[in-house]
Design an enzyme around this catalytic site. Sequence first.
Site, PDB file in Angstrom:
ATOM      1  N   CYS A   1       0.639  -1.179  -0.061  1.00 57.68           N
ATOM      2  CA  CYS A   1      -0.502  -0.414  -0.188  1.00 57.68           C
ATOM      3  C   CYS A   1       1.559   1.714   0.239  1.00 57.68           C
ATOM      4  CB  CYS A   1      -0.930  -0.157   1.358  1.00 57.68           C
ATOM      5  SG  CYS A   1      -1.334   1.765   1.233  1.00 57.68           S
TER       6      CYS A   1
ATOM      7  N   GLU B   1      -1.127  -4.845   4.894  1.00 55.04           N
ATOM      8  CA  GLU B   1      -2.013  -5.226   3.497  1.00 55.04           C
ATOM      9  C   GLU B   1      -1.508  -6.897   3.373  1.00 55.04           C
ATOM     10  OE1 GLU B   1      -4.009  -2.508   0.811  1.00 55.04           O
ATOM     11  OE2 GLU B   1      -3.506  -3.776  -0.108  1.00 55.04           O
TER      12      GLU B   1
ATOM     13  N   CYS C   1     -13.376  -0.030  25.157  1.00 50.50           N
ATOM     14  CA  CYS C   1     -13.039   1.698  24.576  1.00 50.50           C
ATOM     15  C   CYS C   1     -14.275   2.972  24.239  1.00 50.50           C
ATOM     16  CB  CYS C   1     -11.995   2.539  24.226  1.00 50.50           C
ATOM     17  SG  CYS C   1     -12.331   2.208  22.661  1.00 50.50           S
TER      18      CYS C   1
HETATM   19  N1  LIG Z   1      -6.864   6.868   5.699  1.00 50.23           N
HETATM   20  C1  LIG Z   1      -6.870   5.325   5.455  1.00 50.23           C
HETATM   21  O1  LIG Z   1      -6.766   5.011   5.982  1.00 50.23           O
HETATM   22  C2  LIG Z   1      -5.375   4.951   4.566  1.00 50.23           C
HETATM   23  C3  LIG Z   1      -5.385   3.328   4.285  1.00 50.23           C
HETATM   24  C4  LIG Z   1      -4.862   3.560   3.276  1.00 50.23           C
HETATM   25  C5  LIG Z   1      -4.088   4.211   2.145  1.00 50.23           C
HETATM   26  N2  LIG Z   1      -4.326   5.726   2.532  1.00 50.23           N
HETATM   27  C6  LIG Z   1      -3.412   6.375   1.200  1.00 50.23           C
HETATM   28  O2  LIG Z   1      -3.793   6.533   1.011  1.00 50.23           O
HETATM   29  C7  LIG Z   1      -3.363   7.598  -0.788  1.00 50.23           C
HETATM   30  C8  LIG Z   1      -3.745   6.365  -2.311  1.00 50.23           C
HETATM   31  O3  LIG Z   1      -3.306   4.921  -1.205  1.00 50.23           O
HETATM   32  P1  LIG Z   1      -2.523   3.646  -2.862  1.00 50.23           P
HETATM   33  O4  LIG Z   1      -2.033   2.474  -1.938  1.00 50.23           O
HETATM   34  O5  LIG Z   1      -3.859   4.094  -3.563  1.00 50.23           O
HETATM   35  O6  LIG Z   1      -1.628   4.290  -3.562  1.00 50.23           O
HETATM   36  P2  LIG Z   1      -0.550   4.920  -5.087  1.00 50.23           P
HETATM   37  O7  LIG Z   1       0.060   5.693  -5.163  1.00 50.23           O
HETATM   38  O8  LIG Z   1      -1.125   3.117  -5.990  1.00 50.23           O
HETATM   39  O9  LIG Z   1      -2.554   6.097  -5.837  1.00 50.23           O
HETATM   40  C9  LIG Z   1      -2.656   7.427  -5.572  1.00 50.23           C
HETATM   41  C10 LIG Z   1      -2.625   7.728  -7.338  1.00 50.23           C
HETATM   42  O10 LIG Z   1      -2.748   9.380  -6.775  1.00 50.23           O
HETATM   43  C11 LIG Z   1      -2.131   9.759  -7.885  1.00 50.23           C
HETATM   44  N3  LIG Z   1      -1.848  11.061  -6.817  1.00 50.23           N
HETATM   45  C12 LIG Z   1      -0.670  11.560  -6.767  1.00 50.23           C
HETATM   46  N4  LIG Z   1      -0.970  13.061  -6.536  1.00 50.23           N
HETATM   47  C13 LIG Z   1      -2.134  13.349  -7.186  1.00 50.23           C
HETATM   48  C14 LIG Z   1      -2.332  15.013  -7.187  1.00 50.23           C
HETATM   49  N5  LIG Z   1      -1.754  15.975  -6.501  1.00 50.23           N
HETATM   50  N6  LIG Z   1      -3.789  15.448  -7.692  1.00 50.23           N
HETATM   51  C15 LIG Z   1      -4.324  13.902  -9.243  1.00 50.23           C
HETATM   52  N7  LIG Z   1      -3.901  12.571  -8.364  1.00 50.23           N
HETATM   53  C16 LIG Z   1      -2.946  12.477  -7.675  1.00 50.23           C
HETATM   54  C17 LIG Z   1      -1.281   9.207  -8.322  1.00 50.23           C
HETATM   55  O11 LIG Z   1      -0.838   9.350  -9.366  1.00 50.23           O
HETATM   56  C18 LIG Z   1      -1.590   7.848  -7.971  1.00 50.23           C
HETATM   57  O12 LIG Z   1      -2.460   7.437  -8.897  1.00 50.23           O
HETATM   58  C19 LIG Z   1      -2.191   7.599   0.112  1.00 50.23           C
HETATM   59  O13 LIG Z   1      -1.745   8.576   0.730  1.00 50.23           O
HETATM   60  C20 LIG Z   1      -2.352   6.423   1.307  1.00 50.23           C
HETATM   61  O14 LIG Z   1      -1.500   6.396   2.429  1.00 50.23           O
HETATM   62  C21 LIG Z   1      -4.906   5.493   3.633  1.00 50.23           C
HETATM   63 ZN   LIG Z   2      -2.412   0.829   3.521  1.00 48.01          ZN
HETATM   64 ZN   LIG Z   3     -11.226   0.512  21.166  1.00 46.20          ZN
END
Ligand SMILES: NC(=O)c1ccc[n+]([C@@H]2O[C@H](COP(=O)([O-])OP(=O)(O)OC[C@H]3O[C@@H](n4cnc5c(N)ncnc54)[C@H](O)[C@@H]3O)[C@@H](O)[C@H]2O)c1
Ligand SMILES: [Zn+2]
Ligand SMILES: [Zn+2]
Length: 380
Positions: free
Chosen positions: A48, A71, A103
């Site tokens: 991820c 993952e 919690c």
């Molecule tokens: N909040 C959560 O629970 C959680 C869980 C998993 C992943 N994430 C986060 O979600 C995000 C996506 O993860 P992923 O594994 O799909 O990553 P990924 O790299 O496969 O996909 C990210 C996409 O965003 C695009 N991108 C980057 N900057 C951009 C911008 N300024 N404008 C438009 N598009 C842009 C990239 O080209 C890419 O296609 C990451 O930041 C990851 O850390 C968060």
């Molecule tokens: Zn993740």
């Molecule tokens: Zn809890």
Amino acid sequence: MSSTQGQVIRCKAAISWEAGKPLVIEEVEVGPPQKMEVRLKILFTSLCHTDVYFWEAKGQTPMFPRIFGHEAGGIVESVGEGVTDLKPGDHVLPVFTGECKECRHCKSSESNMCDLLRINTDRGVMIEDGKSRFSKNGQPIYHFLGTSTFSEYTVVHVGCLAKINPAAPLDVVCVLSCGISTGLGATLNVAKPTKGSTVAIFGLGAVGLAAAEGARISGASRIIGIDLNASRFNEAKKFGVTEFLNPKDYDKPIHEVIAEMTDGGVDRSVECTGNVNAMISAFECVHDGWGVAVLVGVPNKDDAFKTHPVNILNERTLKGTFFGNYKPRSDIPNVVEKYMNKELELEKFITHRIPFSEINKAFDYMLRGEGLRCMIVMDA
Ligand SMILES: NC(=O)c1ccc[n+]([C@@H]2O[C@H](COP(=O)([O-])OP(=O)(O)OC[C@H]3O[C@@H](n4cnc5c(N)ncnc54)[C@H](O)[C@@H]3O)[C@@H](O)[C@H]2O)c1
Ligand SMILES: [Zn+2]
Ligand SMILES: [Zn+2]
């Protein structure tokens, strides 16, 4: 009872010794699970983007040597003191954020931010005793997100394990352990678009396309996908995205382009990029009066979100979520059942499959923006 119960297990793990340097597969020692912990045999794991940020450690706190990976799908090898709801042989998905079930957050239907087990990216040890269960020649190796799945065996708190249907193929439902549940839940549980609405998805990686899948399931009439990488658009067509925008093709801010094409803004937006400017655009592109934006991407530690307060006064809502607001133990077994009942397609998210020995290739694919999820097969 397994023959390895209570013993140290020697197995292969992919160790990250230094920021941004290829992982090295080496033999490590994995200690037995302590109170409320479970030791798992990992069968499949995928990469991820969150792993990549902490491995690069450009915008995040460096902590090395470390075993990344969060993952995954695995089987319980042994359990520590106090663990009653899992036993050796159970099939589980480890999750980076946990559910103690006791919690205030765990008891609330509105939160999955467990007081005890919520995501902590800067903790590299187990909660029970502040120590690592991994070592190499006596040197401790840090955990990551309480999961560290780039290892044949790992130790995880019982509250971070979803027990799933043993008939579910672990090499597929593995992607529900983080990315796909996160994107899907961000739309279904947090953005909650109504039928016929217009939804913008920023970032068309696996998380964003799972968010698009959520929009499709909700009956959205237009799903606008925004990405800087034009090669994403071909893949995204399989996920119900109806329109594509590359911010590089416009000489004005992308939220203005979106407002023009949607008569004032989208009803919902979900940001899945990790880029703070995309987060701001995702907020500013929602319609005033009712628009809701949901942030999912993990920002750099020094990022600041800046927008004019009037954008909020104009009755827009900004939300955020970890793991799509799903509670790992209570909700994820049901999401797995959705896959088993064919209500949810997961295969299309898995674009590569490699043996554990080639794990560094998964990093290359992600850095090049190639494909969605790369399945790493531990015993291939
Ligand atoms: N909040 C959560 O629970 C959680 C869980 C998993 C992943 N994430 C986060 O979600 C995000 C996506 O993860 P992923 O594994 O799909 O990553 P990924 O790299 O496969 O996909 C990210 C996409 O965003 C695009 N991108 C980057 N900057 C951009 C911008 N300024 N404008 C438009 N598009 C842009 C990239 O080209 C890419 O296609 C990451 O930041 C990851 O850390 C968060
Ligand atoms: Zn993740
Ligand atoms: Zn809890």
